[in-house]
Design a protein around this motif. Structure first.
Motif, PDB file in Angstrom:
ATOM      1  N   HIS A 173       0.903  -1.043   0.070  1.00 18.61           N
ATOM      2  CA  HIS A 173       0.030   0.196  -0.055  1.00 18.61           C
ATOM      3  C   HIS A 173       0.770   1.134  -0.062  1.00 18.61           C
ATOM      4  O   HIS A 173       1.735   1.394   1.036  1.00 18.61           O
ATOM      5  CB  HIS A 173      -1.049  -0.077   1.110  1.00 18.61           C
ATOM      6  CG  HIS A 173      -1.881   0.997   1.237  1.00 18.61           C
ATOM      7  ND1 HIS A 173      -1.642   2.354   1.932  1.00 18.61           N
ATOM      8  CD2 HIS A 173      -3.328   1.008   0.879  1.00 18.61           C
ATOM      9  CE1 HIS A 173      -2.848   2.880   1.806  1.00 18.61           C
ATOM     10  NE2 HIS A 173      -3.719   2.212   1.273  1.00 18.61           N
ATOM     11  N   GLN A 174       0.632   2.141  -0.932  1.00 19.92           N
ATOM     12  CA  GLN A 174       1.580   3.381  -1.038  1.00 19.92           C
ATOM     13  C   GLN A 174       0.684   4.559  -1.587  1.00 19.92           C
ATOM     14  O   GLN A 174       0.444   4.471  -2.761  1.00 19.92           O
ATOM     15  CB  GLN A 174       2.608   3.131  -2.184  1.00 19.92           C
ATOM     16  CG  GLN A 174       3.498   4.354  -2.152  1.00 19.92           C
ATOM     17  CD  GLN A 174       4.938   4.129  -3.129  1.00 19.92           C
ATOM     18  OE1 GLN A 174       4.917   3.046  -3.797  1.00 19.92           O
ATOM     19  NE2 GLN A 174       5.342   5.202  -3.656  1.00 19.92           N
ATOM     20  N   PRO A 175       0.192   5.465  -0.893  1.00 16.26           N
ATOM     21  CA  PRO A 175      -0.516   6.594  -1.503  1.00 16.26           C
ATOM     22  C   PRO A 175       0.215   7.245  -2.331  1.00 16.26           C
ATOM     23  O   PRO A 175       1.532   7.426  -1.992  1.00 16.26           O
ATOM     24  CB  PRO A 175      -0.984   7.368  -0.088  1.00 16.26           C
ATOM     25  CG  PRO A 175      -0.869   6.146   0.894  1.00 16.26           C
ATOM     26  CD  PRO A 175       0.261   5.182   0.721  1.00 16.26           C
ATOM     27  N   LEU A 176      -0.208   8.152  -3.167  1.00 12.28           N
ATOM     28  CA  LEU A 176       0.403   9.122  -3.992  1.00 12.28           C
ATOM     29  C   LEU A 176       0.735  10.251  -3.107  1.00 12.28           C
ATOM     30  O   LEU A 176       0.121  10.702  -2.074  1.00 12.28           O
ATOM     31  CB  LEU A 176      -0.400   9.353  -5.160  1.00 12.28           C
ATOM     32  CG  LEU A 176      -0.460   8.325  -6.296  1.00 12.28           C
ATOM     33  CD1 LEU A 176      -1.673   8.819  -7.307  1.00 12.28           C
ATOM     34  CD2 LEU A 176       0.760   7.741  -6.920  1.00 12.28           C
ATOM     35  N   PRO A 177       1.881  11.251  -3.547  1.00 11.54           N
ATOM     36  CA  PRO A 177       2.102  12.439  -2.819  1.00 11.54           C
ATOM     37  C   PRO A 177       0.534  13.347  -3.277  1.00 11.54           C
ATOM     38  O   PRO A 177      -0.038  13.052  -3.852  1.00 11.54           O
ATOM     39  CB  PRO A 177       3.333  13.046  -3.418  1.00 11.54           C
ATOM     40  CG  PRO A 177       3.278  12.305  -4.806  1.00 11.54           C
ATOM     41  CD  PRO A 177       2.751  10.998  -4.896  1.00 11.54           C
ATOM     42  N   PRO A 178       0.593  14.463  -2.398  1.00  4.81           N
ATOM     43  CA  PRO A 178      -0.538  15.426  -2.765  1.00  4.81           C
ATOM     44  C   PRO A 178      -0.170  16.158  -4.104  1.00  4.81           C
ATOM     45  O   PRO A 178       0.944  16.542  -4.379  1.00  4.81           O
ATOM     46  CB  PRO A 178      -0.132  16.496  -1.538  1.00  4.81           C
ATOM     47  CG  PRO A 178       0.644  15.993  -0.436  1.00  4.81           C
ATOM     48  CD  PRO A 178       1.680  14.824  -1.264  1.00  4.81           C
ATOM     49  N   LEU A 179      -1.453  16.098  -4.634  1.00  3.99           N
ATOM     50  CA  LEU A 179      -1.381  16.653  -5.873  1.00  3.99           C
ATOM     51  C   LEU A 179      -2.107  17.973  -6.273  1.00  3.99           C
ATOM     52  O   LEU A 179      -3.129  17.894  -5.832  1.00  3.99           O
ATOM     53  CB  LEU A 179      -1.757  15.483  -7.004  1.00  3.99           C
ATOM     54  CG  LEU A 179      -1.032  14.220  -7.076  1.00  3.99           C
ATOM     55  CD1 LEU A 179      -1.661  13.115  -7.850  1.00  3.99           C
ATOM     56  CD2 LEU A 179       0.189  14.462  -7.712  1.00  3.99           C
ATOM     57  N   ALA A 180      -1.723  18.912  -7.185  1.00  5.95           N
ATOM     58  CA  ALA A 180      -2.398  19.933  -7.663  1.00  5.95           C
ATOM     59  C   ALA A 180      -3.342  19.682  -8.771  1.00  5.95           C
ATOM     60  O   ALA A 180      -2.912  19.116  -9.396  1.00  5.95           O
ATOM     61  CB  ALA A 180      -1.435  21.201  -7.902  1.00  5.95           C
ATOM     62  N   PRO A 181      -4.491  20.098  -8.633  1.00  2.00           N
ATOM     63  CA  PRO A 181      -5.490  20.218  -9.695  1.00  2.00           C
ATOM     64  C   PRO A 181      -5.075  21.039 -10.876  1.00  2.00           C
ATOM     65  O   PRO A 181      -4.738  22.066 -10.662  1.00  2.00           O
ATOM     66  CB  PRO A 181      -6.718  20.384  -9.084  1.00  2.00           C
ATOM     67  CG  PRO A 181      -6.409  21.513  -8.081  1.00  2.00           C
ATOM     68  CD  PRO A 181      -5.162  21.091  -7.581  1.00  2.00           C
ATOM     69  N   LEU A 182      -5.080  20.258 -12.268  1.00  2.00           N
ATOM     70  CA  LEU A 182      -4.740  21.046 -13.160  1.00  2.00           C
ATOM     71  C   LEU A 182      -6.059  21.358 -13.989  1.00  2.00           C
ATOM     72  O   LEU A 182      -7.095  21.078 -13.563  1.00  2.00           O
ATOM     73  CB  LEU A 182      -3.811  20.342 -14.252  1.00  2.00           C
ATOM     74  CG  LEU A 182      -2.371  20.137 -13.707  1.00  2.00           C
ATOM     75  CD1 LEU A 182      -1.681  19.315 -14.797  1.00  2.00           C
ATOM     76  CD2 LEU A 182      -1.686  21.547 -13.257  1.00  2.00           C
ATOM     77  N   ALA A 183      -6.040  22.016 -15.238  1.00  2.00           N
ATOM     78  CA  ALA A 183      -7.431  22.114 -15.703  1.00  2.00           C
ATOM     79  C   ALA A 183      -8.173  21.060 -16.043  1.00  2.00           C
ATOM     80  O   ALA A 183      -7.700  19.630 -16.060  1.00  2.00           O
ATOM     81  CB  ALA A 183      -7.145  22.913 -17.407  1.00  2.00           C
ATOM     82  N   VAL A 184      -9.701  21.066 -16.078  1.00  2.00           N
ATOM     83  CA  VAL A 184     -10.685  20.116 -16.275  1.00  2.00           C
ATOM     84  C   VAL A 184     -10.155  19.550 -17.883  1.00  2.00           C
ATOM     85  O   VAL A 184     -10.295  20.168 -18.726  1.00  2.00           O
ATOM     86  CB  VAL A 184     -11.994  20.409 -16.194  1.00  2.00           C
ATOM     87  CG1 VAL A 184     -12.927  19.218 -16.664  1.00  2.00           C
ATOM     88  CG2 VAL A 184     -12.122  20.847 -14.767  1.00  2.00           C
ATOM     89  N   ALA A 185     -10.117  18.191 -18.169  1.00  2.00           N
ATOM     90  CA  ALA A 185     -10.029  17.556 -19.623  1.00  2.00           C
ATOM     91  C   ALA A 185     -11.658  17.210 -19.763  1.00  2.00           C
ATOM     92  O   ALA A 185     -12.262  16.757 -18.958  1.00  2.00           O
ATOM     93  CB  ALA A 185      -9.062  16.640 -19.272  1.00  2.00           C
ATOM     94  N   PRO A 186     -11.597  17.373 -21.320  1.00  3.08           N
ATOM     95  CA  PRO A 186     -13.141  16.873 -21.501  1.00  3.08           C
ATOM     96  C   PRO A 186     -13.360  15.549 -21.897  1.00  3.08           C
ATOM     97  O   PRO A 186     -14.445  14.875 -21.972  1.00  3.08           O
ATOM     98  CB  PRO A 186     -13.377  17.760 -22.929  1.00  3.08           C
ATOM     99  CG  PRO A 186     -11.806  17.814 -23.491  1.00  3.08           C
ATOM    100  CD  PRO A 186     -11.146  17.882 -22.141  1.00  3.08           C
ATOM    101  N   SER A 187     -12.434  14.681 -21.720  1.00  4.69           N
ATOM    102  CA  SER A 187     -12.634  13.184 -22.032  1.00  4.69           C
ATOM    103  C   SER A 187     -11.292  12.410 -21.331  1.00  4.69           C
ATOM    104  O   SER A 187     -10.285  13.180 -21.020  1.00  4.69           O
ATOM    105  CB  SER A 187     -12.632  12.751 -23.594  1.00  4.69           C
ATOM    106  OG  SER A 187     -11.164  13.193 -23.889  1.00  4.69           O
TER     107      SER A 187
END
Length: 353
Positions: A173-187
């Motif tokens: 079990h290995q959580p990912l590091p904190p991630l910033a949100p980028l622009a919303v992708a349409p697909s």
């Protein structure tokens, strides 16, 4: 979503030879890894081989794979219901975790496997990228086998396989590091295209995961049905992308498709309230693998006139474990571009024979 009854009329429930159970019993004396952290893919590969009508080839395949198998690592100390949190993510406890789940699935106080899965799935999801996503993939294969043909297919070796899969996931079990949100992708395809590659394209996957900083926003499902549709879209997009991008790292990039497909295969066994968070975890896994290994530029792919059955026969004859598993996932998608991607994996990865 994936058809748990199997494509092309093939499924684990058609294995009247008992080959799958024999193979799993043979493999359950071995550990989930070798050489410190390389994954034992045999349980997943033999399940795919049997499912697609290749049961007669299973033991020969295992004979060729045997040099990659190691014994189960020694137990450390038992995992209990009171202290499991401190053991989560501790790879030295792999055998402790496997025994923990074996007791819950086949011990004196065993519970139905669906109940055990529903309890532990949300606990394990945040660590979906652990073990380079192999534990969740192994879980998906195990669940598909248990679902094939109903409860009559829940044999002891198949319940034991679920215990091994969940135990491996808990230990890695290995959580990912904190991630910033980028622009919303349409697909889903656009989201994968927009994933920023990690800065240092060297080292193993754990080192690459540590470099992750931001992902595009995608997959905000408002309800379970939407989550299922988007998860299917993600598996399709990741499978298609391998046709043009698999050359970047032919082995590791298969996991961008096989990890979310493992989640998709598991949905029918889960309470519907777990489907939306499952989509989020699957997107994180696919994006993480893409960020870690995507090449700078795509390459053209060749179309194929082969049928699904012919493509899988080629994968089985090729013998590479990742190729078999990716082709199995591509057949779930089933369209011409997915089949072309599977053929590309046969071309790119080395044969074991």
């Amino acid at each position: 979503m994936s058809d748990t009854s199997g494509k092309n009329g093939k499924s684990g429930s058609n294995d009247t030879s008992g080959t799958l159970d024999e193979a799993l019993e043979r493999l359950h004396t071995t550990g989930p890894e070798r050489n410190g952290r390389l994954t034992n893919h045999a349980p997943m590969a033999v399940e795919a081989l049997v499912r697609h009508g290749q049961a007669p080839a299973v033991h020969r395949w295992l004979d060729h794979y045997a040099h990659k198998l190691e014994e189960l690592p020694p137990a450390n100390r038992p995992v209990t219901a009171d202290d499991w949190r401190e053991a989560l993510g501790d790879p030295s406890r792999i055998t402790d975790w496997t025994r923990f789940f074996a007791r819950r699935l086949d011990g004196p106080d065993a519970r139905p496997w669906r109940e055990v899965l529903a309890e532990w799935w949300p606990r394990l999801l945040p660590g979906i990228a652990g073990g380079s996503t192999h534990p969740v993939i192994r879980t998906g294969h195990a669940v598909r086998t248990l679902l094939s043909g109903g409860d009559g297919e829940a044999t002891a070796p198949r319940r034991a396989e679920l215990a091994h899969a969940l135990g491996y996931w808990a230990a890695r079990h290995q959580p990912l590091p904190p991630l910033a949100p980028l622009a919303v992708a349409p697909s889903a395809a656009a989201a994968l295209e927009a994933v920023p590659p990690v800065a240092q394209q060297d080292g193993g996957m754990p080192a690459r995961l540590d470099q992750l900083t931001a992902f595009p926003q995608w997959g905000a499902a408002p309800d379970p049905d939407t989550a299922e549709e988007q998860l299917t879209e993600l598996v399709t997009a990741a499978t298609h992308r391998y046709a043009t991008h698999g050359h970047g790292e032919p082995i590791m990039l298969v996991h961008a498709a096989t990890a979310p497909n493992a989640v998709l295969r598991t949905l029918p066994a889960l309470p519907r309230e777990l489907w939306v968070p499952s989509l989020g975890a699957a997107w994180a896994a696919a994006a993480a693998v893409t960020a870690a290994y995507t090449p700078r530029d795509p390459l053209p792919y060749k179309k194929t006139d082969l049928t699904s059955e012919e493509v899988f026969e080629r994968a089985a004859a090729h013998g590479d474990d990742h190729t078999i598993k990716f082709t199995d996932a591509a057949l779930d998608v089933g369209d011409p571009l997915a089949l072309a991607a599977a053929v590309r994996s046969i071309e790119l990865n080395p044969s074991i024979f």
